[in-house]
Design a protein around this motif. Structure first.
Motif, PDB file in Angstrom:
ATOM      1  N   SER A  64      -1.909  54.281  60.406  1.00  0.00           N
ATOM      2  CA  SER A  64      -0.847  53.459  60.991  1.00  0.00           C
ATOM      3  C   SER A  64       0.400  54.302  61.178  1.00  0.00           C
ATOM      4  O   SER A  64       0.482  55.448  60.730  1.00  0.00           O
ATOM      5  CB  SER A  64      -0.550  52.249  60.090  1.00  0.00           C
ATOM      6  N   HIS A  65       1.388  53.685  61.833  1.00  0.00           N
ATOM      7  CA  HIS A  65       2.670  54.343  62.104  1.00  0.00           C
ATOM      8  C   HIS A  65       3.803  53.380  61.715  1.00  0.00           C
ATOM      9  O   HIS A  65       4.414  52.755  62.594  1.00  0.00           O
ATOM     10  CB  HIS A  65       2.784  54.724  63.577  1.00  0.00           C
ATOM     11  N   PRO A  66       4.112  53.247  60.432  1.00  0.00           N
ATOM     12  CA  PRO A  66       5.138  52.276  60.017  1.00  0.00           C
ATOM     13  C   PRO A  66       6.518  52.553  60.605  1.00  0.00           C
ATOM     14  O   PRO A  66       7.319  51.630  60.766  1.00  0.00           O
ATOM     15  CB  PRO A  66       5.163  52.423  58.491  1.00  0.00           C
ATOM     16  N   ASP A  67       6.811  53.818  60.916  1.00  0.00           N
ATOM     17  CA  ASP A  67       8.133  54.134  61.475  1.00  0.00           C
ATOM     18  C   ASP A  67       8.318  53.569  62.870  1.00  0.00           C
ATOM     19  O   ASP A  67       9.424  53.222  63.278  1.00  0.00           O
ATOM     20  CB  ASP A  67       8.364  55.651  61.488  1.00  0.00           C
ATOM     21  N   LYS A  68       7.219  53.457  63.620  1.00  0.00           N
ATOM     22  CA  LYS A  68       7.287  52.927  64.979  1.00  0.00           C
ATOM     23  C   LYS A  68       7.020  51.426  65.025  1.00  0.00           C
ATOM     24  O   LYS A  68       7.333  50.769  66.028  1.00  0.00           O
ATOM     25  CB  LYS A  68       6.252  53.623  65.866  1.00  0.00           C
ATOM     26  N   ALA A  69       6.426  50.862  63.990  1.00  0.00           N
ATOM     27  CA  ALA A  69       5.995  49.465  63.991  1.00  0.00           C
ATOM     28  C   ALA A  69       7.147  48.536  64.376  1.00  0.00           C
ATOM     29  O   ALA A  69       8.286  48.713  63.943  1.00  0.00           O
ATOM     30  CB  ALA A  69       5.466  49.082  62.607  1.00  0.00           C
ATOM     31  N   LEU A  70       6.824  47.573  65.245  1.00  0.00           N
ATOM     32  CA  LEU A  70       7.768  46.534  65.657  1.00  0.00           C
ATOM     33  C   LEU A  70       8.937  47.069  66.478  1.00  0.00           C
ATOM     34  O   LEU A  70       9.933  46.370  66.663  1.00  0.00           O
ATOM     35  CB  LEU A  70       8.295  45.768  64.434  1.00  0.00           C
ATOM     36  N   SER A  71       8.805  48.279  66.997  1.00  0.00           N
ATOM     37  CA  SER A  71       9.893  48.842  67.801  1.00  0.00           C
ATOM     38  C   SER A  71       9.781  48.480  69.275  1.00  0.00           C
ATOM     39  O   SER A  71      10.666  48.812  70.064  1.00  0.00           O
ATOM     40  CB  SER A  71       9.940  50.363  67.649  1.00  0.00           C
ATOM     41  N   ARG A  72       8.705  47.808  69.660  1.00  0.00           N
ATOM     42  CA  ARG A  72       8.515  47.489  71.085  1.00  0.00           C
ATOM     43  C   ARG A  72       9.635  46.601  71.609  1.00  0.00           C
ATOM     44  O   ARG A  72      10.003  46.673  72.789  1.00  0.00           O
ATOM     45  CB  ARG A  72       7.156  46.824  71.297  1.00  0.00           C
ATOM     46  N   ARG A  73      10.196  45.788  70.746  1.00  0.00           N
ATOM     47  CA  ARG A  73      11.270  44.893  71.159  1.00  0.00           C
ATOM     48  C   ARG A  73      12.487  45.668  71.672  1.00  0.00           C
ATOM     49  O   ARG A  73      13.319  45.124  72.394  1.00  0.00           O
ATOM     50  CB  ARG A  73      11.690  44.005  69.987  1.00  0.00           C
ATOM     51  N   SER A  74      12.589  46.947  71.278  1.00  0.00           N
ATOM     52  CA  SER A  74      13.746  47.747  71.674  1.00  0.00           C
ATOM     53  C   SER A  74      13.625  48.302  73.091  1.00  0.00           C
ATOM     54  O   SER A  74      14.623  48.772  73.653  1.00  0.00           O
ATOM     55  CB  SER A  74      13.936  48.916  70.697  1.00  0.00           C
ATOM     56  N   ILE A  75      12.419  48.279  73.657  1.00  0.00           N
ATOM     57  CA  ILE A  75      12.234  48.858  74.990  1.00  0.00           C
ATOM     58  C   ILE A  75      13.116  48.151  76.011  1.00  0.00           C
ATOM     59  O   ILE A  75      13.849  48.789  76.777  1.00  0.00           O
ATOM     60  CB  ILE A  75      10.751  48.804  75.396  1.00  0.00           C
ATOM     61  N   THR A 309     -14.240  54.967  59.118  1.00  0.00           N
ATOM     62  CA  THR A 309     -13.463  53.761  58.877  1.00  0.00           C
ATOM     63  C   THR A 309     -12.740  53.377  60.157  1.00  0.00           C
ATOM     64  O   THR A 309     -12.859  54.054  61.174  1.00  0.00           O
ATOM     65  CB  THR A 309     -12.473  53.963  57.710  1.00  0.00           C
ATOM     66  N   VAL A 310     -12.008  52.268  60.109  1.00  0.00           N
ATOM     67  CA  VAL A 310     -11.269  51.797  61.280  1.00  0.00           C
ATOM     68  C   VAL A 310      -9.824  51.525  60.880  1.00  0.00           C
ATOM     69  O   VAL A 310      -9.549  51.019  59.788  1.00  0.00           O
ATOM     70  CB  VAL A 310     -11.895  50.522  61.894  1.00  0.00           C
ATOM     71  N   GLY A 311      -8.899  51.881  61.777  1.00  0.00           N
ATOM     72  CA  GLY A 311      -7.486  51.704  61.497  1.00  0.00           C
ATOM     73  C   GLY A 311      -6.767  50.967  62.602  1.00  0.00           C
ATOM     74  O   GLY A 311      -7.247  50.885  63.742  1.00  0.00           O
ATOM     75  N   THR A 312      -5.594  50.469  62.271  1.00  0.00           N
ATOM     76  CA  THR A 312      -4.775  49.749  63.238  1.00  0.00           C
ATOM     77  C   THR A 312      -4.141  50.701  64.246  1.00  0.00           C
ATOM     78  O   THR A 312      -4.041  50.405  65.431  1.00  0.00           O
ATOM     79  CB  THR A 312      -3.663  48.965  62.508  1.00  0.00           C
ATOM     80  N   GLY A 313      -3.717  51.875  63.790  1.00  0.00           N
ATOM     81  CA  GLY A 313      -3.003  52.787  64.672  1.00  0.00           C
ATOM     82  C   GLY A 313      -1.627  52.243  64.979  1.00  0.00           C
ATOM     83  O   GLY A 313      -0.847  51.932  64.082  1.00  0.00           O
ATOM     84  N   ASN A 314      -1.329  52.086  66.248  1.00  0.00           N
ATOM     85  CA  ASN A 314      -0.003  51.610  66.647  1.00  0.00           C
ATOM     86  C   ASN A 314       0.086  50.098  66.556  1.00  0.00           C
ATOM     87  O   ASN A 314      -0.908  49.384  66.682  1.00  0.00           O
ATOM     88  CB  ASN A 314       0.322  52.084  68.055  1.00  0.00           C
ATOM     89  N   PHE A 315       1.315  49.613  66.354  1.00  0.00           N
ATOM     90  CA  PHE A 315       1.509  48.202  66.028  1.00  0.00           C
ATOM     91  C   PHE A 315       2.802  47.702  66.675  1.00  0.00           C
ATOM     92  O   PHE A 315       3.904  48.059  66.233  1.00  0.00           O
ATOM     93  CB  PHE A 315       1.575  48.032  64.506  1.00  0.00           C
ATOM     94  N   GLN A 316       2.664  46.939  67.748  1.00  0.00           N
ATOM     95  CA  GLN A 316       3.814  46.345  68.420  1.00  0.00           C
ATOM     96  C   GLN A 316       4.911  47.391  68.659  1.00  0.00           C
ATOM     97  O   GLN A 316       6.064  47.208  68.253  1.00  0.00           O
ATOM     98  CB  GLN A 316       4.345  45.159  67.605  1.00  0.00           C
ATOM     99  N   ASP A 317       4.517  48.466  69.341  1.00  0.00           N
ATOM    100  CA  ASP A 317       5.448  49.559  69.553  1.00  0.00           C
ATOM    101  C   ASP A 317       5.295  50.110  70.979  1.00  0.00           C
ATOM    102  O   ASP A 317       4.772  49.422  71.861  1.00  0.00           O
ATOM    103  CB  ASP A 317       5.256  50.656  68.501  1.00  0.00           C
ATOM    104  N   ASN A 318       5.717  51.323  71.196  1.00  0.00           N
ATOM    105  CA  ASN A 318       5.656  51.944  72.514  1.00  0.00           C
ATOM    106  C   ASN A 318       4.250  51.944  73.104  1.00  0.00           C
ATOM    107  O   ASN A 318       4.068  51.823  74.308  1.00  0.00           O
ATOM    108  CB  ASN A 318       6.167  53.383  72.395  1.00  0.00           C
ATOM    109  N   TRP A 319       3.246  52.065  72.246  1.00  0.00           N
ATOM    110  CA  TRP A 319       1.874  52.252  72.695  1.00  0.00           C
ATOM    111  C   TRP A 319       1.046  50.974  72.700  1.00  0.00           C
ATOM    112  O   TRP A 319       0.064  50.867  73.423  1.00  0.00           O
ATOM    113  CB  TRP A 319       1.176  53.276  71.798  1.00  0.00           C
ATOM    114  N   GLU A 320       1.406  50.018  71.863  1.00  0.00           N
ATOM    115  CA  GLU A 320       0.526  48.877  71.605  1.00  0.00           C
ATOM    116  C   GLU A 320       1.367  47.604  71.408  1.00  0.00           C
ATOM    117  O   GLU A 320       2.180  47.540  70.488  1.00  0.00           O
ATOM    118  CB  GLU A 320      -0.306  49.162  70.347  1.00  0.00           C
ATOM    119  N   PRO A 321       1.183  46.593  72.267  1.00  0.00           N
ATOM    120  CA  PRO A 321       1.999  45.375  72.139  1.00  0.00           C
ATOM    121  C   PRO A 321       1.508  44.392  71.086  1.00  0.00           C
ATOM    122  O   PRO A 321       2.234  43.453  70.746  1.00  0.00           O
ATOM    123  CB  PRO A 321       1.908  44.748  73.532  1.00  0.00           C
ATOM    124  N   PHE A 322       0.291  44.591  70.585  1.00  0.00           N
ATOM    125  CA  PHE A 322      -0.321  43.580  69.726  1.00  0.00           C
ATOM    126  C   PHE A 322      -0.545  44.103  68.299  1.00  0.00           C
ATOM    127  O   PHE A 322      -0.187  45.223  67.965  1.00  0.00           O
ATOM    128  CB  PHE A 322      -1.662  43.133  70.319  1.00  0.00           C
TER     129      PHE A 322
END
Length: 427
Positions: A64-75, A309-322
């Motif tokens: 995951s990328h916690p630093d980017k998480a939920l940053s999509r709202r800033s776009i 294994t499987v990971g979330t990766g990006n989370f509501q950020d520049n790369w992934e809205p969901f």
């Protein structure tokens, strides 16, 4: 009242563990007893009646990328272009976003991310924090602040991640070293992002140099796209063995492996297995901002004994809205995408479903570099209690409560409601 008669802190009554109905008695943050009828006659300050629901060690989010998480709202707020699919433009939009990050803002978003993870029953999150000459140590420090604040909820394992490169962004090497000095748990990298094959291999060598210098493992994004020219998984495996780091490397994405000729793929997979490299696939790679990036050769890797294994990766950020961070959703998507549906029957459950469950339990923990806790007397009282009574029902993700227990305390969870509709009246 004697010490042995003192009330337990917590009792889990009538849970299902390894196919057996058990009670769990917790005292002083440890499992005091576990087994059928173990709570008989015991008084507790708090009690969960599981009604046959599964009890398991906490889930792990391995990428995951916690630093980017939920940053999509800033776009939109920053007036950045909203709809992008081309890689260079997406990379530039990420740089523009990162340039506005502050330590407190990153900590706030990462904290929300960790609280959501805990509510889904996740006890460990492996998170990459960007470190480069755009954000400096801002993203890393914000993530570490969130980690410290939420340590009772989630164990966040932080990777110092030079997303912009180590060769083409020469200041990043010293910044990564500073983050490792300050407590980052692993060193990351994205060697394919460098401009030449020579620079890509130099990037790889610098990652191993940092890992050896600081005595940490490696959590690296490699062969990210379904691009047959991306061929760094084999050098990664060779360097892992040469540096004696077997079992200490996690490789994320590995999409290009899908494009290899079968003979080449078999050779590389054998090397990955010998190096005991874990492979974390992101089911969101099936589409989204980027075109199809694949799910690697997950079944062939599993057959070779590789930890997949499987990971979330990006989370509501520049790369992934969901994203909702639910391990059950990830496992179910992997069951379809790999696919795991042709595994046959065994041990009372379809083997494909059992494998999907392992992708988010012990396999995920291994990829994150942490042990998968055993539920036994004397062990730390860390576990999840689900409403579902079988693995199959758990992966169906039907409504019902889910509770995360850490150190013997119920620290998070989610409240489930039944899906209902009134029965139509008869004519």
């Amino acid at each position: 009242m004697t010490a042995s008669e003192a009330p337990a802190d917590l009792i889990i009554e009538n849970a299902t563990h390894d196919g057996v109905r058990v009670d769990v008695v917790v005292r002083d943050g440890l499992i005091a007893a576990i087994g059928p009828g173990a709570s008989g006659g015991v008084v507790a300050r708090e009690r969960i009646v599981a009604d046959g629901g599964l009890i398991t060690s906490p889930f792990t989010e391995p990428h995951s990328h916690p630093d980017k998480a939920l940053s999509r709202r800033s776009i939109e707020r920053l007036g950045l272009p909203a709809r992008l699919t081309e890689r260079p433009k997406l990379m530039q939009r990420q740089r523009d976003l990162k340039a506005t990050f502050t330590r407190d803002e990153v900590a706030d978003r990462a904290g929300s991310f960790l609280r959501l993870a805990a509510s889904q029953g996740i006890g460990t999150v492996a998170g990459q924090a960007d470190i480069d000459t755009v954000t400096g140590l801002t993203s890393f420090e914000g993530v570490m602040d969130a980690r410290e604040k939420h340590t009772d909820l989630v164990d966040l394992r932080v990777t110092a991640f030079p997303q912009e490169g180590l060769v083409q962004d020469p200041g990043a090497y010293d910044l990564v070293a500073a983050a490792l000095t300050a407590g980052a748990h692993r060193v990351g990298g994205w060697p394919n992002n460098e401009q030449s094959q020579e620079d890509q291999l130099t990037h790889l060598d610098q990652v191993f140099e940092l890992a050896e210098r600081f005595g940490v493992g490696i959590d690296i994004n490699i062969d990210y796209f379904t691009d047959p020219t991306e061929r760094l998984l084999e050098p990664l495996a060779e360097r892992t063995v040469a540096h004696g780091m077997q079992g200490m490397v996690n490789a994320n994405h590995v999409g290009a492996l899908e494009t290899y000729a079968d003979d080449d793929a078999r050779r590389v997979i054998e090397k990955v297995a010998d190096a005991r490299i874990a492979v974390t696939v992101c089911p969101s790679n099936l589409g989204g901002s980027y075109p199809y990036r694949g799910v690697s050769r997950a079944n062939e890797l599993l057959a070779a004994g590789v930890t997949v294994t499987v990971g979330t990766g990006n989370f509501q950020d520049n790369w992934e809205p969901f994203g909702n961070l639910d391990p059950m959703d990830l496992a179910r998507l992997a069951w379809h995408a790999f696919p795991l549906s042709d595994e046959g029957e065994g041990d009372g459950v379809d083997k494909g479903i059992a494998t999907a469950w392992r992708l988010v339990t012990d396999h995920a923990a291994r990829a994150a570099g942490v042990p998968f806790g055993e539920l036994r007397a004397g062990a730390k009282a860390d576990f999840v209690v689900l409403a579902a009574t079988t693995i199959t029902d758990a992966l169906r993700n039907e409504p019902g409560p889910r509770r995360l227990v850490r150190g013997g305390q119920i620290v998070a969870g989610r409240v489930g409601e039944l899906w209902t509709a009134p029965e139509p009246a008869r004519a």
